[in-house]
Design a protein around this motif. Structure first.
Motif, short mmCIF file in Angstrom:
data_model
loop_
_atom_site.label_atom_id
_atom_site.label_comp_id
_atom_site.label_asym_id
_atom_site.label_seq_id
_atom_site.Cartn_x
_atom_site.Cartn_y
_atom_site.Cartn_z
N TYR A 26 0.74 -1.29 -0.21
CA TYR A 26 -0.04 0.18 -0.02
C TYR A 26 0.85 1.14 0.06
O TYR A 26 0.34 2.12 -0.16
N THR A 65 10.76 10.26 9.77
CA THR A 65 9.96 9.13 9.01
C THR A 65 10.52 8.90 7.58
O THR A 65 11.81 9.24 7.05
N GLY A 66 9.97 8.26 6.66
CA GLY A 66 10.52 7.94 5.38
C GLY A 66 9.44 7.25 4.42
O GLY A 66 8.37 7.67 4.57
N GLY A 67 9.99 6.64 3.46
CA GLY A 67 11.00 5.80 3.33
C GLY A 67 11.09 5.22 4.76
O GLY A 67 10.42 5.10 5.78
N GLU A 68 12.13 4.30 4.86
CA GLU A 68 12.55 3.65 6.13
C GLU A 68 13.80 4.72 6.54
O GLU A 68 14.85 4.62 6.31
N THR A 94 9.16 7.01 13.05
CA THR A 94 8.28 6.00 12.78
C THR A 94 9.25 4.97 11.89
O THR A 94 10.02 5.53 10.98
N THR A 95 9.06 3.82 11.97
CA THR A 95 10.06 2.52 11.51
C THR A 95 9.43 1.26 11.36
O THR A 95 8.30 0.98 11.94
N SER A 118 5.81 -0.09 12.45
CA SER A 118 4.48 -0.47 11.90
C SER A 118 4.59 -2.15 11.89
O SER A 118 5.71 -2.85 11.71
N ASN A 157 2.04 0.64 14.80
CA ASN A 157 0.85 1.09 13.54
C ASN A 157 0.46 -0.01 12.95
O ASN A 157 1.33 -0.79 12.17
N VAL A 159 -2.13 -0.82 9.86
CA VAL A 159 -2.90 -0.18 8.64
C VAL A 159 -4.02 -1.47 8.42
O VAL A 159 -3.77 -2.58 8.35
N MET A 189 -5.28 4.35 3.38
CA MET A 189 -5.70 5.62 2.66
C MET A 189 -5.36 5.31 1.13
O MET A 189 -4.43 4.61 0.84
N MET A 312 3.27 7.02 -0.36
CA MET A 312 3.57 7.36 1.03
C MET A 312 5.16 7.32 1.30
O MET A 312 5.61 8.33 2.04
#
Ligand code: SAM
Length: 317
Positions: A26, A65-68, A94-95, A118, A157, A159, A189, A312
């Motif tokens: 996604y 954040t990213g990407g990673e 965020t990873t 995630s 996180n 989804v 999303m 994203m």
């Protein structure tokens, strides 16, 4: 700083790379990203300058954040420099977690206060499917390393994807009993190219409250999540509903992409470049970007896709 709709903008989401060691369906295409030239991306010096300019305008919370972000070679040093910026009170990252066994302790020591990790499934085959290449055991080892490395308030996180992980809602929420973590279910999303999910994949957050009638509602904490708790849990269950019940009226964030574009709204195609600017110019560009923030992101659904013309991984989720 207030935007034109009276919202106080205090939160910057900064993407430090478009690259990732996973390929979540996604989030990014199977063949990854067309690697941009080095000179198209913000340098480390420009990145820190952008954080300083944003802080001067009232940004207090920074999410990397990213990407990673953990595939970026200088990530620990970048976090250290970000933590030293006057005005920044909290650095979150965020990873996907897979590189945390090596990096959790150095990141904590560099000043990162919170991690969002995630995790969309607890099934190894489904994990390999959704990430196109990942190993569930590596993500779980990352969560355990973050806990051992002294991070508290870790958020998982997830989804929510109808037909993929809605059958795992109880098991995923139960992680708040297994570990001292919060679990956030986020509606899928409809990004520019967020995989080949059909309309049935876009399920509302109420799928979680339907699956877990024992969830006890909690008072709001100022975040965009609707909060609940399972009996005997160590952490909360949060539901984030950008699609079925948008929270644009409370949006306090702007984004900067790894190639130096300010995105006043995640789902707008508007992008304003700060690449190559000095501090004063960056300050003015960020100020005008905040003033151009739209009132809301417009209708989002399977058939009304996001207007953001990026995936994203190229924006920073
Ligand atoms: N690589 C890191 C990770 O996996 O968390 C950080 C970047 S990733 C783009 C940040 C977050 O965006 C992840 O939690 C991911 O699940 C979420 N995300 C990506 N695409 C999404 C989509 N189409 N809908 C909802 N969330 C999405």
């Amino acid at each position: 700083m207030l935007d034109n709709y009276g919202r106080s903008i205090t939160y910057l989401r900064l993407s430090v790379t478009e690259l990732c060691n996973l390929r979540c369906r996604y989030c990014m295409p199977e063949d990854g990203v067309c690697k941009k030239r080095h000179d198209e991306m913000l340098t480390q010096e420009e990145t820190v300058m952008a954080i300083r300019a944003a802080a001067a305008l009232g940004i207090r919370k920074l999410r990397i954040t990213g990407g990673e972000p953990l595939v970026k070679g200088n990530i620990v040093e970048l976090c250290r420099q970000a933590a030293a910026v006057e005005g920044i009170e909290e650095i979150c990252l965020t990873t996907n977690g897979t590189l945390l066994p090596k990096l959790a302790a150095p990141l904590r020591e560099a000043g990162v206060s919170r991690l969002n990790i995630s995790l969309d499934t607890l099934d190894a085959d489904k994990f390999r499917y959704i990430t196109r290449c990942g190993e569930l055991s590596e993500a779980v080892a990352g969560i355990e390393a973050a806990l051992a490395g002294g991070f508290d308030k870790i958020k998982i996180n997830t989804v929510l994807i109808g037909g993929f992980n809605d059958d795992e809602i109880p098991a995923l929420a139960d992680l708040t009993r297994r570990w001292p973590v919060d679990v956030r279910f986020i509606e899928l999303m409809p990004m520019y190219d967020s995989g080949d999910f059909g309309p049935e994949a876009f399920i509302p957050y109420t799928a979680v409250t339907d699956a877990l009638p024992e969830l006890v509602p909690l008072p709001a904490d100022g975040s965009v999540a609707k909060l609940y708790r399972l009996p005997d849990a160590q952490g909360d269950v949060g539901l984030i509903s950008p699609v079925s019940a948008h929270f644009c009226a409370e949006c306090n964030r702007i984004r900067i992409t790894a190639d130096g574009k300010i995105k006043p709204c995640l789902h707008s195609s508007d992008e304003i470049s700060i690449k190559g600017q000095d501090f004063d110019a960056m300050l003015e560009t960020i100020r005008s970007a905040i003033l151009s923030k739209p009132r809301w992101h417009g209708e989002l659904s399977y058939s009304a896709r996001s207007h953001a013309n990026r995936n994203m991984n190229q924006i920073g989720g």
